[in-house]
Scaffold this motif. Structure first.
Motif, PDB file in Angstrom:
ATOM      1  N   MET A 100       0.882  -1.251  -0.061  1.00 21.43           N
ATOM      2  CA  MET A 100      -0.116  -0.130   0.013  1.00 21.43           C
ATOM      3  C   MET A 100       0.698   1.369   0.016  1.00 21.43           C
ATOM      4  O   MET A 100       0.656   2.233  -0.832  1.00 21.43           O
ATOM      5  N   PHE A 101       1.699   1.212   1.028  1.00 17.10           N
ATOM      6  CA  PHE A 101       2.741   2.513   1.099  1.00 17.10           C
ATOM      7  C   PHE A 101       3.684   2.625  -0.134  1.00 17.10           C
ATOM      8  O   PHE A 101       3.890   3.631  -0.597  1.00 17.10           O
ATOM      9  N   GLY A 102       4.074   1.623  -0.601  1.00 23.39           N
ATOM     10  CA  GLY A 102       4.759   1.603  -1.715  1.00 23.39           C
ATOM     11  C   GLY A 102       4.260   2.102  -3.040  1.00 23.39           C
ATOM     12  O   GLY A 102       4.557   2.940  -3.841  1.00 23.39           O
ATOM     13  N   SER A 103       2.835   1.835  -3.289  1.00 22.69           N
ATOM     14  CA  SER A 103       2.223   2.186  -4.353  1.00 22.69           C
ATOM     15  C   SER A 103       1.688   3.426  -4.245  1.00 22.69           C
ATOM     16  O   SER A 103       2.032   4.499  -5.019  1.00 22.69           O
ATOM     17  N   LEU A 104       1.523   4.204  -3.111  1.00 27.13           N
ATOM     18  CA  LEU A 104       1.161   5.512  -2.842  1.00 27.13           C
ATOM     19  C   LEU A 104       2.295   6.332  -2.900  1.00 27.13           C
ATOM     20  O   LEU A 104       2.234   7.365  -3.626  1.00 27.13           O
ATOM     21  N   ALA A 105       3.560   5.623  -2.433  1.00 24.30           N
ATOM     22  CA  ALA A 105       4.616   6.672  -2.378  1.00 24.30           C
ATOM     23  C   ALA A 105       5.104   6.725  -3.936  1.00 24.30           C
ATOM     24  O   ALA A 105       5.507   7.861  -4.479  1.00 24.30           O
TER      25      ALA A 105
END
Length: 264
Positions: A125-130
């Motif tokens: 999730m955080f990788g996608s958003l970042a």
């Protein structure tokens, strides 16, 4: 005191971490939201980081050996100091992931499988958003939507790498390297966990077989001892019964024994 504090603050900090994830995702998923929404999300991010920083300071104060606590928790200290070095949202993401991961590993009620599953979802999730936040406005970037970012994160973490989407900026490539290493590490943890489960299962079955064999051997020894005891207590031969009753004469009257004639 320190263990009691960690036990009481475990769930509230996890809830704050979820709130941080929501506050981090809203401005990226909805960049056209009202300015007050962006400001609120920024305040929530800093508030969550401050809560984790206070938690670290309290644990440091309650630790019996403070220097030993600092040396044994370098990632916690790095996660607290990162956002103070440069106020980047990405650094707050990294610091929050480190702190949440550290506290989750210390929770005895969270199993390894749950932790790995949560780590996979959180990193994806955080990788996608970042990467979407970094690559969306890049001139030559090809990650423009949340779907592209999620697909790229999934293929990167699984080390498949189809190549249809790839970061073009330096920060995006740094994120890609982090996701690759995280995917390899999590895959190794899952493989080791499965191998440990099989080994423990085989050892448990082997222990059951050994206990059954020991019980059979003990039962055989007891039967052998009982047979020996029975053989020792039983008589070897029956004794003849002695003659009893008076001697009767031929006519039916009681008589006396006949005298023995002397030898000539």
């Amino acid at each position: 005191m320190k263990d009691r504090w960690e036990e009481r603050t475990q769930m509230p900090l996890l809830v704050l971490a979820v709130a941080f994830g929501v506050a981090y995702a809203v401005p990226i998923v909805a960049p056209g939201a009202a300015p007050w929404v962006h400001r609120l999300c920024t305040h929530v991010e800093w508030a969550v980081w401050a809560a984790f920083a206070v938690d670290y300071l309290v644990r440091l104060v309650l630790a019996p050996a403070r220097w030993a606590f600092i040396r044994s928790h370098p990632l916690d200290l790095l996660a607290v100091l990162l956002p103070m070095v440069q106020p980047l949202r990405l650094l707050r993401v990294v610091s929050t992931l480190l702190l949440v991961g550290r506290r989750a590993r210390m929770a005895p009620q969270i199993t390894l499988t749950t932790y790995v599953a949560g780590a996979v979802v959180g990193l994806m999730m955080f990788g996608s958003l970042a990467v979407l936040h970094v690559e969306r406005d890049a001139p030559n970037g090809n990650i423009k939507t949340l779907g592209d970012a999620v697909w790229w994160s999934f293929t990167t973490m699984t080390t498949v790498g189809y190549g249809d989407h790839a970061p073009t900026t330096g920060l995006g490539r740094v994120l890609a390297v982090g996701l690759m290493l995280s995917g390899i590490a999590l895959l190794g943890v899952v493989t080791a966990n499965i191998a440990a489960w099989f080994i423990s299962r085989f050892e448990r079955d082997d222990a059951v077989e050994r206990r059954q064999t020991e019980l059979l051997e003990a039962l055989t020894r007891e039967v052998r001892e009982l047979r020996a005891e029975v053989a020792r207590l039983s008589p070897t031969a029956e004794s003849p019964a002695p003659a009893s009753g008076p001697v009767t004469a031929p006519d039916g009257a009681p008589g006396v024994p006949a005298p023995i004639a002397p030898r000539s």
